[in-house]
Design a protein around this motif. Sequence first.
Motif, PDB file in Angstrom:
ATOM      1  N   ALA A 176      -5.669   8.895   2.256  1.00 10.18           N
ATOM      2  CA  ALA A 176      -6.088   7.853   1.309  1.00 10.18           C
ATOM      3  C   ALA A 176      -4.993   6.806   1.183  1.00 10.18           C
ATOM      4  N   CYS A 177      -5.416   5.574   1.083  1.00 10.85           N
ATOM      5  CA  CYS A 177      -4.487   4.464   0.897  1.00 10.85           C
ATOM      6  C   CYS A 177      -4.844   3.755  -0.404  1.00 10.85           C
ATOM      7  N   ARG A 178      -3.882   3.638  -1.279  1.00 15.00           N
ATOM      8  CA  ARG A 178      -4.059   2.893  -2.530  1.00 15.00           C
ATOM      9  C   ARG A 178      -3.241   1.623  -2.371  1.00 15.00           C
ATOM     10  N   PHE A 179      -3.829   0.470  -2.690  1.00 11.60           N
ATOM     11  CA  PHE A 179      -3.150  -0.790  -2.395  1.00 11.60           C
ATOM     12  C   PHE A 179      -3.498  -1.888  -3.390  1.00 11.60           C
ATOM     13  N   VAL A 180      -2.670  -2.927  -3.384  1.00  7.07           N
ATOM     14  CA  VAL A 180      -2.945  -4.179  -4.086  1.00  7.07           C
ATOM     15  C   VAL A 180      -2.826  -5.292  -3.050  1.00  7.07           C
ATOM     16  N   ASP A 181      -3.577  -6.356  -3.271  1.00 12.05           N
ATOM     17  CA  ASP A 181      -3.597  -7.463  -2.315  1.00 12.05           C
ATOM     18  C   ASP A 181      -3.593  -8.797  -3.061  1.00 12.05           C
ATOM     19  N   PRO A 182      -2.443  -9.189  -3.627  1.00 15.05           N
ATOM     20  CA  PRO A 182      -2.392 -10.480  -4.297  1.00 15.05           C
ATOM     21  C   PRO A 182      -2.285 -11.649  -3.309  1.00 15.05           C
ATOM     22  N   GLY A 242       0.809  -1.210   0.000  1.00 19.16           N
ATOM     23  CA  GLY A 242       0.000   0.000   0.000  1.00 19.16           C
ATOM     24  C   GLY A 242       0.841   1.258   0.000  1.00 19.16           C
ATOM     25  N   LEU A 243       0.235   2.324  -0.466  1.00 13.91           N
ATOM     26  CA  LEU A 243       0.842   3.642  -0.451  1.00 13.91           C
ATOM     27  C   LEU A 243      -0.149   4.589   0.213  1.00 13.91           C
ATOM     28  N   PHE A 244       0.256   5.153   1.355  1.00  9.25           N
ATOM     29  CA  PHE A 244      -0.631   6.025   2.116  1.00  9.25           C
ATOM     30  C   PHE A 244      -0.272   7.484   1.851  1.00  9.25           C
ATOM     31  N   ASP A 245      -1.279   8.284   1.536  1.00  8.75           N
ATOM     32  CA  ASP A 245      -1.109   9.716   1.321  1.00  8.75           C
ATOM     33  C   ASP A 245      -1.673  10.426   2.552  1.00  8.75           C
ATOM     34  N   ARG A 284     -16.471   1.023  17.209  1.00  9.07           N
ATOM     35  CA  ARG A 284     -17.113   0.042  16.323  1.00  9.07           C
ATOM     36  C   ARG A 284     -16.295  -1.242  16.300  1.00  9.07           C
ATOM     37  N   ASP A 285     -16.922  -2.309  15.827  1.00  6.47           N
ATOM     38  CA  ASP A 285     -16.219  -3.580  15.691  1.00  6.47           C
ATOM     39  C   ASP A 285     -15.161  -3.492  14.591  1.00  6.47           C
ATOM     40  N   ALA A 286     -14.107  -4.284  14.727  1.00  6.21           N
ATOM     41  CA  ALA A 286     -13.090  -4.382  13.684  1.00  6.21           C
ATOM     42  C   ALA A 286     -13.747  -4.890  12.404  1.00  6.21           C
ATOM     43  N   GLU A 287     -13.336  -4.345  11.279  1.00  6.09           N
ATOM     44  CA  GLU A 287     -13.944  -4.673   9.992  1.00  6.09           C
ATOM     45  C   GLU A 287     -12.875  -5.169   9.017  1.00  6.09           C
ATOM     46  N   PRO A 288     -12.925  -6.443   8.605  1.00  6.24           N
ATOM     47  CA  PRO A 288     -11.965  -6.924   7.606  1.00  6.24           C
ATOM     48  C   PRO A 288     -12.120  -6.140   6.308  1.00  6.24           C
ATOM     49  N   ILE A 289     -11.008  -5.824   5.680  1.00  5.45           N
ATOM     50  CA  ILE A 289     -11.033  -5.117   4.405  1.00  5.45           C
ATOM     51  C   ILE A 289     -11.331  -6.127   3.305  1.00  5.45           C
ATOM     52  N   SER A 290     -12.372  -5.880   2.576  1.00  4.03           N
ATOM     53  CA  SER A 290     -12.755  -6.742   1.467  1.00  4.03           C
ATOM     54  C   SER A 290     -12.022  -6.292   0.211  1.00  4.03           C
ATOM     55  N   THR A 291     -11.365  -7.225  -0.471  1.00  2.00           N
ATOM     56  CA  THR A 291     -10.636  -6.898  -1.684  1.00  2.00           C
ATOM     57  C   THR A 291     -11.131  -7.749  -2.851  1.00  2.00           C
ATOM     58  N   ARG A 292     -10.603  -7.483  -4.026  1.00  2.00           N
ATOM     59  CA  ARG A 292     -11.000  -8.222  -5.228  1.00  2.00           C
ATOM     60  C   ARG A 292     -10.568  -9.687  -5.198  1.00  2.00           C
ATOM     61  N   GLY A 293      -9.605 -10.001  -4.360  1.00  2.00           N
ATOM     62  CA  GLY A 293      -9.157 -11.386  -4.269  1.00  2.00           C
ATOM     63  C   GLY A 293      -8.213 -11.797  -5.381  1.00  2.00           C
ATOM     64  N   ASP A 294      -7.272 -10.913  -5.734  1.00  2.00           N
ATOM     65  CA  ASP A 294      -6.283 -11.268  -6.752  1.00  2.00           C
ATOM     66  C   ASP A 294      -5.473 -12.477  -6.305  1.00  2.00           C
ATOM     67  N   ILE A 295      -4.963 -13.223  -7.287  1.00  2.00           N
ATOM     68  CA  ILE A 295      -4.199 -14.437  -6.980  1.00  2.00           C
ATOM     69  C   ILE A 295      -2.797 -14.075  -6.482  1.00  2.00           C
ATOM     70  N   SER A 325      -8.616   1.427  -3.493  1.00  2.00           N
ATOM     71  CA  SER A 325      -8.439   2.613  -2.650  1.00  2.00           C
ATOM     72  C   SER A 325      -9.268   2.504  -1.383  1.00  2.00           C
ATOM     73  N   LEU A 326      -8.761   3.139  -0.357  1.00  2.00           N
ATOM     74  CA  LEU A 326      -9.442   3.166   0.929  1.00  2.00           C
ATOM     75  C   LEU A 326      -9.187   4.538   1.556  1.00  2.00           C
ATOM     76  N   ALA A 327     -10.244   5.224   1.947  1.00  2.00           N
ATOM     77  CA  ALA A 327     -10.105   6.507   2.636  1.00  2.00           C
ATOM     78  C   ALA A 327     -10.222   6.262   4.140  1.00  2.00           C
ATOM     79  N   LEU A 328      -9.336   6.875   4.900  1.00  2.00           N
ATOM     80  CA  LEU A 328      -9.324   6.700   6.351  1.00  2.00           C
ATOM     81  C   LEU A 328      -9.681   8.011   7.034  1.00  2.00           C
ATOM     82  N   ALA A 329     -10.643   7.962   7.940  1.00  2.00           N
ATOM     83  CA  ALA A 329     -10.968   9.130   8.757  1.00  2.00           C
ATOM     84  C   ALA A 329      -9.878   9.301   9.814  1.00  2.00           C
ATOM     85  N   ARG A 330      -9.842  10.429  10.464  1.00  2.00           N
ATOM     86  CA  ARG A 330      -8.794  10.717  11.459  1.00  2.00           C
ATOM     87  C   ARG A 330      -8.769   9.705  12.607  1.00  2.00           C
ATOM     88  N   ASP A 331      -9.912   9.170  12.977  1.00  2.00           N
ATOM     89  CA  ASP A 331      -9.951   8.232  14.107  1.00  2.00           C
ATOM     90  C   ASP A 331      -9.906   6.775  13.664  1.00  2.00           C
TER      91      ASP A 331
END
Length: 86
Positions: free
Chosen positions: A25-31, A17-20, A43-54, A68-74
Amino acid sequence: HLHAQASRRCYVTLWLGLFDPANRACRFVDPGHGHAILLRAGRDAEPISTRGDIPLSIEGNAVFHAESLALARDELLLLYSDGVTE
């Protein structure tokens, strides 16, 4: 290159990932890794859902999708691994 050098039984998972910080904002790949969790205050922990690349080295011409994923301050992005190397 990895595909050409690896044996047919080898593969590599990765979360890259690359965080700005300016726009949080975080732009990432998840092979194939799949170990990312979004933590939000109160809130409860939330798994990040991805496209599921091989995983890497399975196919020589695999295409990996940037997401991409946008993160709030908290909010906090937690990445972890099982730590096992074979």
